[in-house]
Enzyme design. Structure first.
Site, PDB file in Angstrom:
ATOM      1  N   ARG A 166      25.325 -45.191   8.653  1.00  0.00           N
ATOM      2  CA  ARG A 166      24.348 -46.416   8.542  1.00  0.00           C
ATOM      3  C   ARG A 166      24.309 -47.204   7.483  1.00  0.00           C
ATOM      4  O   ARG A 166      25.087 -48.104   7.070  1.00  0.00           O
ATOM      5  CB  ARG A 166      23.086 -45.867   9.079  1.00  0.00           C
ATOM      6  N   ASP A 195      28.825 -42.394  13.757  1.00  0.00           N
ATOM      7  CA  ASP A 195      28.250 -43.266  14.763  1.00  0.00           C
ATOM      8  C   ASP A 195      28.345 -44.848  15.192  1.00  0.00           C
ATOM      9  O   ASP A 195      29.730 -45.111  14.511  1.00  0.00           O
ATOM     10  CB  ASP A 195      26.674 -43.661  13.371  1.00  0.00           C
ATOM     11  N   HIS A 268      26.622 -42.459  20.671  1.00  0.00           N
ATOM     12  CA  HIS A 268      26.610 -42.762  19.048  1.00  0.00           C
ATOM     13  C   HIS A 268      28.068 -43.335  19.011  1.00  0.00           C
ATOM     14  O   HIS A 268      28.803 -42.862  17.828  1.00  0.00           O
ATOM     15  CB  HIS A 268      25.745 -41.890  18.106  1.00  0.00           C
ATOM     16  N   ASP A 330      23.477 -35.981  20.828  1.00  0.00           N
ATOM     17  CA  ASP A 330      22.552 -36.727  21.092  1.00  0.00           C
ATOM     18  C   ASP A 330      22.143 -38.225  21.711  1.00  0.00           C
ATOM     19  O   ASP A 330      23.433 -38.612  21.502  1.00  0.00           O
ATOM     20  CB  ASP A 330      21.176 -37.150  19.953  1.00  0.00           C
ATOM     21  N   GLU A 331      20.797 -38.629  21.988  1.00  0.00           N
ATOM     22  CA  GLU A 331      21.288 -39.888  22.836  1.00  0.00           C
ATOM     23  C   GLU A 331      22.515 -40.939  23.289  1.00  0.00           C
ATOM     24  O   GLU A 331      22.642 -41.445  22.663  1.00  0.00           O
ATOM     25  CB  GLU A 331      20.544 -40.890  21.327  1.00  0.00           C
ATOM     26  N   PHE A 423      13.958 -36.756   6.407  1.00  0.00           N
ATOM     27  CA  PHE A 423      13.185 -37.080   5.136  1.00  0.00           C
ATOM     28  C   PHE A 423      13.268 -38.389   5.128  1.00  0.00           C
ATOM     29  O   PHE A 423      13.971 -39.129   4.498  1.00  0.00           O
ATOM     30  CB  PHE A 423      14.321 -36.311   3.679  1.00  0.00           C
ATOM     31  N   TRP A 472      18.506 -39.828   7.232  1.00  0.00           N
ATOM     32  CA  TRP A 472      19.012 -41.003   8.104  1.00  0.00           C
ATOM     33  C   TRP A 472      19.178 -41.989   7.429  1.00  0.00           C
ATOM     34  O   TRP A 472      17.857 -42.263   6.718  1.00  0.00           O
ATOM     35  CB  TRP A 472      18.237 -40.761   9.545  1.00  0.00           C
ATOM     36  N   THR A 473      20.223 -42.643   7.365  1.00  0.00           N
ATOM     37  CA  THR A 473      19.849 -43.658   6.001  1.00  0.00           C
ATOM     38  C   THR A 473      20.222 -45.085   6.834  1.00  0.00           C
ATOM     39  O   THR A 473      20.954 -46.475   5.889  1.00  0.00           O
ATOM     40  CB  THR A 473      21.134 -43.828   5.245  1.00  0.00           C
TER      41      THR A 473
HETATM   42  C1  ACM Z   1      18.874 -37.266  15.594  1.00  0.00           C
HETATM   43  O1  ACM Z   1      18.345 -37.859  15.015  1.00  0.00           O
HETATM   44  N1  ACM Z   1      18.964 -38.645  16.744  1.00  0.00           N
HETATM   45  C2  ACM Z   1      19.928 -36.011  15.976  1.00  0.00           C
END
Ligand code: ACM
Ligand code: ZN
Length: 754
Positions: A166, A195, A268, A330-331, A423, A472-473
């Site tokens: 990101r 991602d 992703h 994920d997702e 965080f 995550w940024t």
């Molecule tokens: C995540 O926060 N999607 C692993």
């Protein structure tokens, strides 16, 4: 075995007490993470030009680290003598454990491995003046208090994650981040390299990953839920060359930090599919994502895709010596797979039940490939859906349920639940915090995290390898902001994963953090300082009163009740403030000369339900307990942006019923409350709510909206004693939204009765 323990213990006691008593007692060390055992003795070791270091190749990395730390940090030049010595001690059970003994004439470091000795050095470092950190120690000698420290980690996986897709950060900065991990005795850097918004690792076989997948046309500005969304119109991107990756990996190795790369699949993956559209189900050209969230274009499980991924993973496996490779998981929305002829045929041919089993098939194939290269996979907890790949380690992020399920299946687990480990969430209720994704994760909550879920027995608990903080940024685009989000929460996490639970104590930790500020300053780390803030709590014993608290000692809280700003002349707080009517409390912390920290403001709305009885048919989720049911009628509303604060109550997927007992028949003109609606965080207002007073029932439909806060108001104008609310959960999150397929959360705020 018991005999061996006793023997070790006796040896240790003698080791602790043989420091010679020479001078005045020294101050207690303030090491973070707190060691297993530490004793401070009288006297000190003098570090000066007569000091020397002796070591064998067994301790090359740790000894050379210490040597350059001292020589670069000061004008002291070390000699070739053994006043500081490294001793290999195979009786120390934990390979990361150590003994550090500081005597007036010598410093002795004992460890089984160089890594254990390295952690001894990180403790020793925290006993030296902070000027060594920024290479400004100009005196001829430094005194180190005599001490004996015996230490070992609680968990083997002690990590920090960083999303560079990101927003990207320089190699120099990544090294600084790794330095901080090592200082805090963390041993794993989880590098989230790919991602939807950018592919950040050079893969020589696929140049379009560098030419196309590494760049996005523009970036969302403001928050995802701001309407209308706005973009900056500027190309953003870049990638780490393989040479740079090697440099980072080697640097980390020299600090005993393992770098675990993450290559996201099957979801992703929009950036990769933008470069190679044939890897998706539709084959259509798409762009690298310019906004945040979850995207439907995921890898199609065709042979061509597996060939691509295997080739990518070959290069990745060569670059990273780590046993583990994180494969995401994920997702991954299943919409494309549902409409793809190839995917549907594959489901049939492989005898799979549905798209979830297709995801398992995908992950298991990748696992098999990586296992054949001697690697193990880690995946986010969605890899449990449709069946876990045989050897996979699960990273539990949506809560701890995935961890419990995986450990019960005897799979290794790493804990990163959003509630305690994200965080990128806000860390303060102040309005002027930098824009963040949402949530509320203050230092104390991180510190209080126990990586072992209560649901596990001792055998199952063995599968919990440890925990890590995730950054995550999406909303973090500068290095200084990243540091602001990482520190001091990383200090708390280091103690969660390293220190013995019985040694953890939050007030003591806070004092050590305050002391650690000097070291962070010297390291030029832009930490957040919320230690001088005030916390308040409404006490409803016989009479209502409001309590103010602050974390650090030796300072004064001053407050006002007339909405004026507190000054050095304002009333000093020394006992809870009686509350008999609606009031605004403003308070601030002062030392003798000036105000410290921010002004704390609390509006108390002394409405008709305050301090009355309330019951809820379901307990709020453990991670979002707010102030319990009573918090819904304590006169204090929740934050407009931090649903994890003390006032919001969170429920996951449950229909709730709330009953307020006003104690006697009361005239009720209006009832108001708010629901949080942070859809990016899976939080949805209910679709309807029902209210009942004295057998009269009223229903209200709540239209689906994108606003973050949904306020509702009933005006019953009746008299009654009991108010009953029925609040059904929103239901399963629909396809295309973040968290699709999961239960929605319900967050409810103060219920105001007038
Ligand atoms: C995540 O926060 N999607 C692993
Ligand atoms: Zn497909």
């Amino acid at each position: 075995m018991p005999f061996k323990k006793i023997a070790v213990c006796i040896v240790f006691i003698s080791f602790l007490f043989n420091c010679q008593n020479t001078e005045t007692p020294n101050i207690k060390p303030q090491i973070i993470p707190i060691p297993s055992e530490q004793t401070i003795n009288k006297g000190h070791f003098v570090l000066d030009n007569s000091t020397g270091i002796k070591y064998t190749d067994d301790f090359k990395i740790s000894a050379e680290f210490l040597k350059s730390y001292i020589e670069n940090g000061s004008s002291i030049k070390l000699q070739d003598n053994n006043s500081i010595s490294f001793i290999k001690d195979d009786s120390i059970e934990n390979p990361e454990g150590y003994l550090l003994e500081i005597l007036p004439k010598s410093i002795v470091i004992k460890a089984k491995t160089d890594q254990g000795a390295f952690y001894a050095i990180q403790s020793l470092r925290q006993l030296l003046p902070t000027e060594f950190e920024n290479k400004t120690f100009s005196e001829a000698k430094a005194l180190i208090s005599c001490a004996a420290i015996k230490d070992e980690p609680q968990f083997e996986h002690r990590g920090m994650h960083l999303d560079v897709s990101r927003h990207m950060f320089s190699v120099e900065f990544i090294k600084k981040y790794i330095d901080a991990l090592a200082m805090l005795k963390m041993n794993t850097f989880h590098w989230h390299l790919t991602d939807d918004q950018g592919w950040r690792i050079e893969i020589k076989k696929y140049p379009k990953l560098q030419e196309i997948a590494a760049y996005r046309n523009e970036t969302l500005i403001g928050h995802y839920s701001d309407q209308p969304q706005q973009f900056d119109g500027k190309t953003y991107g870049g990638f780490y060359t393989q040479e740079e990756v090697k440099e980072v990996v080697a640097y980390a190795k020299s600090r005993f930090v393992t770098v675990i790369p993450e290559i996201e699949l099957p979801g992703h993956a929009q950036a990769a599919i933008a470069a190679y559209p044939e890897l998706g189900c539709t084959g259509k050209q798409i762009d690298v994502a310019t906004t945040w969230g979850v995207f439907e274009d995921i890898f199609c499980p065709k042979e061509e895709t597996f060939t691509f991924l295997e080739n990518v993973l070959d290069e990745v496996a060569t670059l990273f010596p780590s046993t583990y490779i994180h494969i995401g998981g994920d997702e991954a929305p299943k919409a494309r797979w549902k409409n793809c002829e190839y995917c549907q045929k594959l489901i049939k041919n492989e005898g799979l039940k549905d798209e979830h089993e297709l995801q398992s098939y995908f992950i298991a194939r990748i696992e098999k490939y990586l296992n054949s290269k001697g690697k193990q996979i880690i995946g986010w907890d969605e890899i449990l859906e449709g069946g876990l790949a045989p050897n996979a380690t699960v990273m539990s992020w949506r809560g701890i349920e995935g961890a419990v399920e995986a450990a019960k299946q005897h799979h290794n687990v790493i804990m990163t639940p959003t509630s305690h480990c994200y965080f990128d969430y806000y860390q303060s209720e102040n309005d002027n915090e930098p824009l963040a994704i949402g949530g509320f994760l203050p230092l104390e909550k991180v510190y209080g995290f126990n990586p072992i879920p209560e649901e596990l027995n001792d055998d199952e608990a063995q599968y919990i390898l440890g925990a890590q903080g995730n950054i995550w940024t999406e909303y973090i685009n500068t290095e200084s902001q990243l540091e602001y989000m990482a520190f001091p929460r990383m200090l708390a996490m280091s103690e969660v994963v390293w220190s013995k639970p019985e040694n953890k104590n939050y007030p003591d930790f806070v004092k050590r953090v305050e002391n650690f500020h000097k070291r962070l300053d010297a390291l030029d780390i832009n930490y957040a300082n919320h230690l001088y803030e005030i916390e308040g709590e409404l006490l409803s014993n016989d009479n209502l009163s409001y309590q103010l608290k602050t974390l650090t000692d030796g300072k004064t809280i001053r407050y006002t009740l007339d909405s004026s700003e507190p000054t050095l002349q304002s009333e000093i707080y020394n006992q809870p403030i009686p509350i008999t009517k609606s009031v605004t409390i403003k308070a601030s912390l002062f030392n003798n000369e000036k105000q410290l920290g921010k002004v704390f403001t609390q509006n108390i709305n002394h409405h008709k339900a305050v301090g009355k009885k309330i019951t809820i048919n379901k307990a709020p989720h453990k991670s979002y307990l707010g102030s319990g049911a009573e918090g819904l009628i304590n006169g204090v509303s929740g934050s407009d942006s931090r649903y994890g604060d003390k006032e919001w109550l969170g429920f996951w997927g449950e229909d709730i019923e709330i009953i307020i007992d006003l104690g006697e028949e009361t005239e009720i003109n209006s009832i108001e409350t708010r629901f949080y609606n942070g859809q990016g965080q899976w939080i949805y207002a209910p679709n309807e709510i029902e209210i009942e007073i004295e057998n009269e029932v009223e229903k209200m439909q709540i239209p689906n909206a994108t606003e973050k806060l949904i306020s509702i108001k009933f005006e019953p104008n009746v008299s009654g004693r009991y108010i009953t609310f029925k609040i059904p959960n929103h239901g399963i999150i629909p396809e295309g939204k973040q968290g699709a397929g999961n239960k929605a959360w319900t967050f409810i705020d103060e219920i105001i009765v007038n």
